[in-house]
Design a protein around this motif. Structure first.
Motif, PDB file in Angstrom:
ATOM      1  N   SER A   1      -5.336  -1.295  -7.200  1.00 20.69           N
ATOM      2  CA  SER A   1      -6.599  -0.648  -6.831  1.00 20.69           C
ATOM      3  C   SER A   1      -6.968   0.457  -7.809  1.00 20.69           C
TER       4      SER A   1
ATOM      5  N   GLU B   1      -3.416   7.228  -2.997  1.00 16.61           N
ATOM      6  CA  GLU B   1      -3.535   5.992  -2.224  1.00 16.61           C
ATOM      7  C   GLU B   1      -3.702   4.847  -3.211  1.00 16.61           C
TER       8      GLU B   1
ATOM      9  N   VAL C   1       0.845  -1.180   0.000  1.00 15.72           N
ATOM     10  CA  VAL C   1       0.000   0.000   0.000  1.00 15.72           C
ATOM     11  C   VAL C   1       0.887   1.238   0.000  1.00 15.72           C
TER      12      VAL C   1
ATOM     13  N   ALA D   1      -2.973   0.574  -3.899  1.00 13.37           N
ATOM     14  CA  ALA D   1      -2.673  -0.735  -3.322  1.00 13.37           C
ATOM     15  C   ALA D   1      -2.409  -1.751  -4.423  1.00 13.37           C
TER      16      ALA D   1
ATOM     17  N   ILE E   1      -6.606  -3.544   2.924  1.00 10.02           N
ATOM     18  CA  ILE E   1      -6.706  -4.430   1.770  1.00 10.02           C
ATOM     19  C   ILE E   1      -7.596  -5.597   2.182  1.00 10.02           C
TER      20      ILE E   1
ATOM     21  N   TYR F   1      -9.326  -2.388  -2.167  1.00 15.35           N
ATOM     22  CA  TYR F   1      -8.681  -1.445  -1.257  1.00 15.35           C
ATOM     23  C   TYR F   1      -9.774  -0.562  -0.698  1.00 15.35           C
TER      24      TYR F   1
END
Length: 521
Positions: free
Chosen positions: A431, A452, A386, A454, A488, A482
């Motif tokens: 993600s 952000e 992440v 993942a 996760i 995500y």
């Protein structure tokens, strides 16, 4: 050896030609040029001093060269607290060792002479170097390497250790042999089908071509069947060394393994088998008894610290080269966090780059290091990462190195990448939508934009999945998500498990506990 195209270092070449009896008419000129570079204190001139010491220990000089060597060595700056100013890097793990042992060796050559910048006699310089060499060994013996598995810097450290092995008292030399054994054992352990596949404390762009990395020179020394690289010529040191490569390294290179170990401040996980290799630094580390070393530069304004100690050198290095702790969201430097591979060429990874293009000269770079370090968790056959990028950071994307041309089969979807090579499979989920991007390396890059992001990587064996389609179906059934900016979520056997990014609490019912595995990010 080119130092950026403006000049070169010749000492390894001179040593190699001397050892093999291929001396050229130009070698004397290059030797004198080397002495001039040492005298001018070029950055990395400690490499040259170590090579010069090895030459002096093995070969005779005429009077003219003897006098010139003496002049240069008596006036060299062997540590940053000695007289003079220059741009030499003293404090990294490899540089510090080379400076320490060079001080010992130079002091031994001229024990009664006065070293003008050190303001010491040779005997005093030898003692000062000896103290620091012993502290360097103390630190690595206790905590492991900080520049762990670096396919660049482990080669330099290897050469420095050879000088310790060959040219210091037996009690120090014997310790250096064991440390060198450990260095090679770690690289051998992470050799997969011929190439070093590893997370690294310090890394450069050649990470995208594992079979060309500098450490391949050492691996080829152990097993001539694996890919070879020049490795900056450090094997010229080995040519005149008494050090013997330990037995069993070939077996380490070839055998399957599932292990976890500590080095520096890192917890390394490694899984390699005939089908695939996954390896990573765990971030954050979860062991509760972990004791991080204290950075003395953070204490020196409030209390006295020993600035002559290696502990202080190590503290300066962390201030210069970035944190040696591996925690999510911390600004990174040259740390390579994870890799997955199906053979010596077919390796994939993601990173948060330090520049917007492959020609960037930043550290961290485009393909090496991380602007912001991710959370990483590895379990058997699975890796998750992440990346949470602060708004103030200038780079708002991560990208995947995915050399599609290397796979026997390759499939790309919006959020998924799938590949097969030999009898192994890799499936990567992101993600964010994965967008192909072309820079200096074509058809190998997929960007994911956002703050952000993942990733989940699943690896598999053809023994378990007869076809690529069967492996893809299994990956998609796990329905990774995500969620909530910190989770996760992956489905196993139709059950869903959650693990918070910064916590250990996890509520599971009894049916959940029967799941095969969970991944905690």
């Amino acid at each position: 050896l080119s130092r950026g195209g403006k000049f070169g270092f010749s000492i390894s070449n001179i040593l190699a030609r001397k050892a093999t009896g291929r001396i050229t008419a130009k070698d004397r000129e290059l030797f004198l040029e080397t002495l001039s570079q040492i005298e001018k204190r070029f950055d990395c001139s400690d490499f040259l001093v170590c090579g010069l010491v090895r030459y002096l220990k093995n070969y005779e000089l005429d009077d003219e060269l003897k006098n010139r060597v003496k002049e240069v060595l008596l006036n060299y700056r062997y540590w940053m607290d000695q007289e003079g100013s220059d741009a030499m890097c003293f404090w990294s793990e490899n540089h510090s060792l080379m400076f320490y042992v060079s001080a010992m060796n130079a002091g031994e050559f001229y024990p009664e002479e006065y070293f003008t910048r050190a303001h010491m006699t040779g005997r005093q310089l030898w003692e000062a170097g000896k103290k620091r060499v012993e502290q360097w060994l103390d630190d690595v013996e206790e905590r492991g390497f900080e520049e762990f598995l670096s396919t660049v810097y482990m080669c330099v450290t290897f050469a420095g250790l050879l000088n310790v092995i060959d040219y210091t008292p037996k009690e120090i030399s014997d310790r250096a042999v064991k440390v060198t054994d450990r260095l090679l054992e770690m690289l051998a352990l992470h050799t997969y089908k011929g190439s070093v596949i590893a997370p690294m404390g310090r890394v450069y762009r050649q990470v995208i071509y594992p079979f060309l990395q500098g450490a391949q020179a050492l691996m080829n020394l152990i097993d001539p069947d694996v890919p070879y690289s020049y490795g900056e010529g450090w094997l010229a040191f080995y040519a005149t060394s008494r050090y013997e490569i330990p037995e069993g390294l070939k077996k380490l290179m070839r055998d399957p393994v599932l292990t976890e170990y500590n080095t520096g401040n890192a917890v390394i996980r490694l899984e390699k088998n005939e089908a695939y290799c996954i390896t990573s630094v765990q971030s954050p580390r979860k062991d509760t008894d972990y004791d991080r070393w204290v950075n003395l530069t953070l204490l020196e304004e409030r209390q006295n610290v020993d600035k002559t100690s290696h502990a202080y050198t190590k503290s300066l290095n962390e201030r210069f080269h970035g944190t040696t702790c591996f925690e999510p969201g911390v600004y990174g430097y040259q740390q390579h966090m994870w890799s997955c591979a199906l053979d010596s060429e077919t390796q994939i990874f993601a990173n948060h780059p330090g520049g917007t293009c492959d020609s960037s000269q930043m550290r961290p770079g485009y393909w090496y290091g991380n602007g912001v370090m991710p959370a990483v968790r590895q379990e058997k056959g699975i890796l998750g990462a992440v990346y949470q990028i602060p708004k103030e950071h200038p780079i708002h994307f991560t990208h995947v190195y995915w050399p599609g041309v290397k796979f026997d089969q390759n499939k790309v979807e919006d959020h998924w990448l799938f590949g097969k090579k030999g009898n192994g499979y890799i499936g990567m989920w992101c993600s964010k939508k994965l967008q192909p991007y072309q820079d200096q390396v074509f058809n190998c890059e997929y960007r994911s934009y956002g703050d952000e992001i993942a990733y989940c990587v699943f690896c598999g064996d053809q023994k378990e999945y007869n076809t690529m389609e069967a492996f893809i179906e299994n990956c998609k059934k796990r329905t990774p998500v995500y969620a909530d900016g910190e989770l996760i979520q992956i489905s196993f056997n139709s059950k869903k498990l959650y693990h918070r990014l910064y916590g250990d609490s996890m509520e599971l019912d009894e049916s959940d506990k029967k799941c095969d595995i969970f991944i905690g990010i």
